[in-house]
Design an enzyme around this catalytic site. Structure first.
Site, PDB file in Angstrom:
ATOM      1  N   GLY A  12       9.204 -25.839 -42.852  1.00 44.58           N
ATOM      2  CA  GLY A  12       7.757 -25.708 -42.121  1.00 44.58           C
ATOM      3  C   GLY A  12       8.136 -26.565 -40.736  1.00 44.58           C
ATOM      4  O   GLY A  12       6.902 -27.237 -40.291  1.00 44.58           O
ATOM      5  N   GLY A  16       3.288 -27.005 -36.411  1.00 41.81           N
ATOM      6  CA  GLY A  16       2.042 -28.095 -36.692  1.00 41.81           C
ATOM      7  C   GLY A  16       2.769 -29.322 -37.154  1.00 41.81           C
ATOM      8  O   GLY A  16       3.371 -30.089 -36.327  1.00 41.81           O
ATOM      9  N   ARG A  37      10.591 -19.310 -41.467  1.00 42.30           N
ATOM     10  CA  ARG A  37      10.824 -17.939 -41.456  1.00 42.30           C
ATOM     11  C   ARG A  37      11.026 -17.318 -40.059  1.00 42.30           C
ATOM     12  O   ARG A  37      12.116 -16.635 -39.925  1.00 42.30           O
ATOM     13  CB  ARG A  37       9.896 -17.078 -42.101  1.00 42.30           C
ATOM     14  CG  ARG A  37       9.437 -17.333 -43.508  1.00 42.30           C
ATOM     15  CD  ARG A  37       8.213 -16.939 -44.204  1.00 42.30           C
ATOM     16  NE  ARG A  37       7.214 -17.458 -43.428  1.00 42.30           N
ATOM     17  CZ  ARG A  37       5.771 -17.242 -43.633  1.00 42.30           C
ATOM     18  NH1 ARG A  37       5.569 -15.968 -44.318  1.00 42.30           N
ATOM     19  NH2 ARG A  37       4.994 -17.496 -42.634  1.00 42.30           N
ATOM     20  N   LYS A  41      10.244 -18.544 -33.411  1.00 38.82           N
ATOM     21  CA  LYS A  41       9.609 -19.950 -33.486  1.00 38.82           C
ATOM     22  C   LYS A  41      10.410 -21.048 -34.087  1.00 38.82           C
ATOM     23  O   LYS A  41      10.233 -22.222 -33.205  1.00 38.82           O
ATOM     24  CB  LYS A  41       8.287 -20.051 -34.584  1.00 38.82           C
ATOM     25  CG  LYS A  41       6.989 -19.481 -34.233  1.00 38.82           C
ATOM     26  CD  LYS A  41       5.862 -19.920 -35.242  1.00 38.82           C
ATOM     27  CE  LYS A  41       5.972 -19.629 -36.710  1.00 38.82           C
ATOM     28  NZ  LYS A  41       5.029 -19.682 -37.436  1.00 38.82           N
ATOM     29  N   ASP A  59      12.563 -17.899 -46.187  1.00 40.62           N
ATOM     30  CA  ASP A  59      11.354 -18.047 -46.912  1.00 40.62           C
ATOM     31  C   ASP A  59      11.420 -19.000 -48.053  1.00 40.62           C
ATOM     32  O   ASP A  59      12.504 -18.712 -48.964  1.00 40.62           O
ATOM     33  CB  ASP A  59      11.108 -16.699 -47.308  1.00 40.62           C
ATOM     34  CG  ASP A  59       9.602 -16.444 -47.977  1.00 40.62           C
ATOM     35  OD1 ASP A  59       8.932 -17.741 -48.687  1.00 40.62           O
ATOM     36  OD2 ASP A  59       9.105 -15.318 -48.196  1.00 40.62           O
ATOM     37  N   SER A 137       1.017 -32.610 -49.353  1.00 45.20           N
ATOM     38  CA  SER A 137      -0.157 -32.004 -50.077  1.00 45.20           C
ATOM     39  C   SER A 137      -1.296 -31.880 -49.289  1.00 45.20           C
ATOM     40  O   SER A 137      -0.956 -31.295 -48.095  1.00 45.20           O
ATOM     41  CB  SER A 137      -0.526 -33.093 -51.269  1.00 45.20           C
ATOM     42  OG  SER A 137      -1.648 -32.304 -52.070  1.00 45.20           O
ATOM     43  N   TYR A 151      -5.742 -22.444 -53.113  1.00 40.46           N
ATOM     44  CA  TYR A 151      -4.930 -23.310 -52.367  1.00 40.46           C
ATOM     45  C   TYR A 151      -4.950 -24.863 -53.020  1.00 40.46           C
ATOM     46  O   TYR A 151      -3.936 -25.311 -53.312  1.00 40.46           O
ATOM     47  CB  TYR A 151      -5.601 -23.523 -50.899  1.00 40.46           C
ATOM     48  CG  TYR A 151      -4.891 -24.744 -50.144  1.00 40.46           C
ATOM     49  CD1 TYR A 151      -3.649 -24.308 -49.430  1.00 40.46           C
ATOM     50  CD2 TYR A 151      -5.726 -25.941 -49.727  1.00 40.46           C
ATOM     51  CE1 TYR A 151      -3.164 -25.244 -48.629  1.00 40.46           C
ATOM     52  CE2 TYR A 151      -5.107 -26.684 -48.842  1.00 40.46           C
ATOM     53  CZ  TYR A 151      -3.726 -26.287 -48.401  1.00 40.46           C
ATOM     54  OH  TYR A 151      -3.209 -27.461 -47.553  1.00 40.46           O
ATOM     55  N   LYS A 155      -1.874 -27.722 -54.263  1.00 42.91           N
ATOM     56  CA  LYS A 155      -1.831 -28.983 -53.741  1.00 42.91           C
ATOM     57  C   LYS A 155      -1.976 -29.921 -54.998  1.00 42.91           C
ATOM     58  O   LYS A 155      -1.457 -31.059 -54.996  1.00 42.91           O
ATOM     59  CB  LYS A 155      -2.709 -29.179 -52.657  1.00 42.91           C
ATOM     60  CG  LYS A 155      -2.428 -28.344 -51.232  1.00 42.91           C
ATOM     61  CD  LYS A 155      -1.086 -28.664 -50.819  1.00 42.91           C
ATOM     62  CE  LYS A 155      -0.714 -27.778 -49.598  1.00 42.91           C
ATOM     63  NZ  LYS A 155       0.758 -28.110 -49.133  1.00 42.91           N
TER      64      LYS A 155
END
Ligand code: NAP
Length: 272
Positions: A12, A16, A37, A41, A59, A137, A151, A155
């Protein structure tokens, strides 16, 4: 833990909080690898992070793809010294309206996408007697909020994994850390806002928003001090420390906010 000359791999890492962590780790002298993925980006993030940053598309919910990306990163930068699992997704909505497939996909990405990578990197860290893993988390991993049934459990699952793993790795030289970010201004939050029920909007309205850079800063400061649990900001710190004792009060307060928001929107509990 110092990041200079360390190989820091971030799932990731193209957006962000993950991207902010990558930038700050690179600025501290780390060799950074990014896994996500979308190749476009990733390429933009690689340029933004600068230096000898490595990137591989995968992924995280597909174990073979993730393992291939980690192996490629280790060929480029050597064994992973610090692993950060920031890849994640959230699709809020009313429990009755969210398809089971969304629950399955969210668990696959947020929980298993973290687990597969940990299984890949922890054995070599143990063998070397050093390293660190950071699980990302959420405040929703400390308390189950209205609208987050797909969600929150993912977490919470990371919390259980981090606690059990911390205990097992305690005397091995491998540090385990978990961070619970509050609402943070990122593309994921913008995406969440598209499907949040009115009650969820009301509950998250007053909390303010952190920047990804600030969350990354607090996270890396916690890592430097070898903290186990990191909660940016006092509301989540209070929730982490006193959430159990305050449970009934929190339920009363959050239920009242949700009820008022529902009434203002002209909805009834039977509507969802
Ligand atoms: N933003 C918040 O308010 C907030 C609050 C608490 C916790 N968090 C957590 O913080 C973490 C980072 O979130 P963020 O807000 O920074 O989100 P973001 O800006 O949307 O970034 C998410 C990153 O994860 C990658 N990703 C998503 N699904 C993936 C998959 N299946 N495989 C590989 N990579 C994947 C994305 O790239 P691709 O889409 O190209 O794959 C992107 O690089 C998440 O775990 C999130 O749950 C966020």
């Amino acid at each position: 833990m110092q990041l200079r000359d360390q190989h820091v791999l971030i799932t990731g890492g193209s957006s962000g909080i993950g991207l902010a962590l990558a930038r700050q780790a690179a600025a501290a002298g780390a060799r950074v690898s990014l896994v996500a993925r979308d190749p476009a980006k990733l390429a933009a993030a690689q340029a933004a992070v600068g230096g000898p940053t490595f990137a591989a598309a995968a992924d995280v919910a597909v174990e073979a793809q993730l393992l291939a990306a980690i192996a490629a990163a280790e060929r480029a930068h050597g064994p992973v010294d610090v692993f950060i699992a920031s890849a994640g997704m959230a699709r809020p909505g009313y429990f009755a309206e969210v398809p089971v497939a969304v629950f399955e996909r969210t668990m696959a990405v947020n929980y298993f996408g973290t687990l597969y990578a940990l299984k890949a990197v922890v054995p070599a860290m143990r063998a070397r007697g050093r390293g660190a893993v950071v699980l990302v988390s959420s405040g929703a991993g400390l308390h189950g909020f209205f609208g987050y049934t797909p969600y929150s459990p993912t977490k919470f699952a990371l919390r259980g994994l981090a606690e059990a793993l911390r205990a097992e790795l305690r005397d091995t030289g491998v540090h385990v850390m978990i961070v619970y970010p509050p609402d943070t201004d990122t593309p994921q939050l913008a995406e969440e806002n598209r499907t949040k029920p009115v009650e969820t909007r009301a509950l998250t309205a007053g909390g303010g928003r952190w920047t990804a850079e600030d969350v990354a800063h607090v996270t890396l400061a916690g890592l430097a001090r070898r903290r186990f649990s990191v909660t940016p900001g006092w509301p989540l710190t209070a929730l982490a420390w006193f959430g159990g004792v305050l449970g009934p009060v929190l339920h009363w307060s959050f239920d009242r906010t949700a009820r008022r928001a529902r009434a203002a929107a002209g909805r009834k509990p039977a509507d969802h």
